[in-house]
Motif scaffolding. Structure first.
Motif: not given
Length: 323
Positions: A34-40, A46-53, A99-108, A174-177
């Motif tokens: 139940s754990w999602y590995y790919w998150k900060l 800002w990481t949250r806002l970039s993904a949700w916005a 994709t850009l958001q992932t490289h700047l802030f990572y989190d989805g 998901h981040p663009a991993e």
């Protein structure tokens, strides 16, 4: 359609190429199914806002295009309507943005919502397709389930809003991993976004194309299971589970002869027995592979009941006298 599939492959390749830059991201140890590995480990505003916005803008734009097509265009065509071109461009733009958001802030979106919400959105999409196609191919061995016409018509009319949500939400989850599992999933999401962009075209309703989209989950589910649990893991449950839905329901809408369908069913049963016999668990395999079909058909029944109840309530409200 062919150009769209090629573009989906190119976009997936770009995520793979750029994803090599993300190898230095520090992540927490895996904590189970139940754990999602790919998150900060330490998200910020800002990481949250970039993904949700980004997700909200993508979702609203897609819903608006569907609404515009249903209210302004309202006719099918062999080629593309101008709004289809807009939809293809908008979805491509948001793929680049994420994709850009992932490289700047990572989190989805995964930082704030359960992993099961992402998986469940795609399962819900597949279940709604079962309801939509009930009249054409039936639900069990070519025989339609006793669903009211209004239920199927409602699903057909409004499925675009649900399907676009499933695709957009899962994409931004998901981040663009660039792991193999992510890349397979992104390619599948891009195909769904392509299908969503082709509304009111003949390609959108091509039965071989729509079946391909349904069966892609077989490839995705099986390969991800192999990657995460190895060759001795639960990949047969996904392979034979989703293919079971194909044998029970999906292959009956292709115009195949009875002999061809019997041959496919026999091939399915034979392959299942061989795989589980080699694993030394033939009886256990029968129970394992029935899980996914059982879940999908049970959800189809529950969803049909909920739609029936909702439509009935709406009809009563419309018929009630105003105070």
């Amino acid at each position: 359609m062919a150009a769209g599939v090629a573009a989906s492959a190119v976009l997936t390749g770009l995520i793979w190429l750029l994803g090599q830059r993300l190898h230095g991201i520090a992540l927490l140890p895996d904590q189970g199914a139940s754990w999602y590995y790919w998150k900060l480990p330490e998200p910020t505003v800002w990481t949250r806002l970039s993904a949700w916005a980004g997700y909200a803008a993508h979702q609203i734009a897609f819903w608006w295009m569907i609404y515009y097509a249903q209210t302004r265009v309202r006719r099918h065509a062999a080629g593309l309507h101008p709004i289809n071109v807009v939809a293809l461009a908008v979805n491509t733009g948001f793929v680049a943005l994420h994709t850009l958001q992932t490289h700047l802030f990572y989190d989805g979106l995964a930082q704030d919502v359960s992993i099961y919400s992402s998986q469940g959105s795609v399962v819900l999409l597949l279940v709604v397709v079962l309801l939509m196609e009930n009249r054409r191919r039936g639900l069990f061995l070519g025989r339609p389930a006793p669903l009211g016409r209004e239920i199927v018509d409602f699903a057909r009319r409004y499925h675009g809003y649900l399907f676009s949500w499933a695709g957009v939400y899962t994409f931004w989850y998901h981040p663009a991993e660039a792991t193999s599992g992510h890349l397979i999933g992104f390619f599948y999401m891009f195909l769904l976004l392509l299908q969503g962009s082709l509304f009111l075209t003949r390609a959108h309703t091509n039965r071989w194309w729509t079946l391909t989209l349904e069966l892609t989950v077989v490839v995705h589910g099986t390969l991800v299971a192999v990657m995460t649990s190895g060759p001795d893991g639960m990949w047969p449950m996904f392979l034979f589970g989703f293919l079971g839905v194909f044998v029970i329901t999906q292959m009956h809408g292709l115009g195949l002869s009875r002999a061809a369908r019997l041959l496919l069913a026999a091939g399915y049963a034979g392959s299942l027995m061989v795989v589980y016999a080699l694993r030394g668990d033939l009886l256990g395999g029968a129970g394992e592979t029935i899980r996914i079909p059982a879940i999908e058909y049970a959800l189809a029944g529950v969803l049909a009941l909920l739609l029936w109840a909702g439509l009935r309530v709406a009809r009563l409200i419309r018929g009630a006298p105003r105070p």
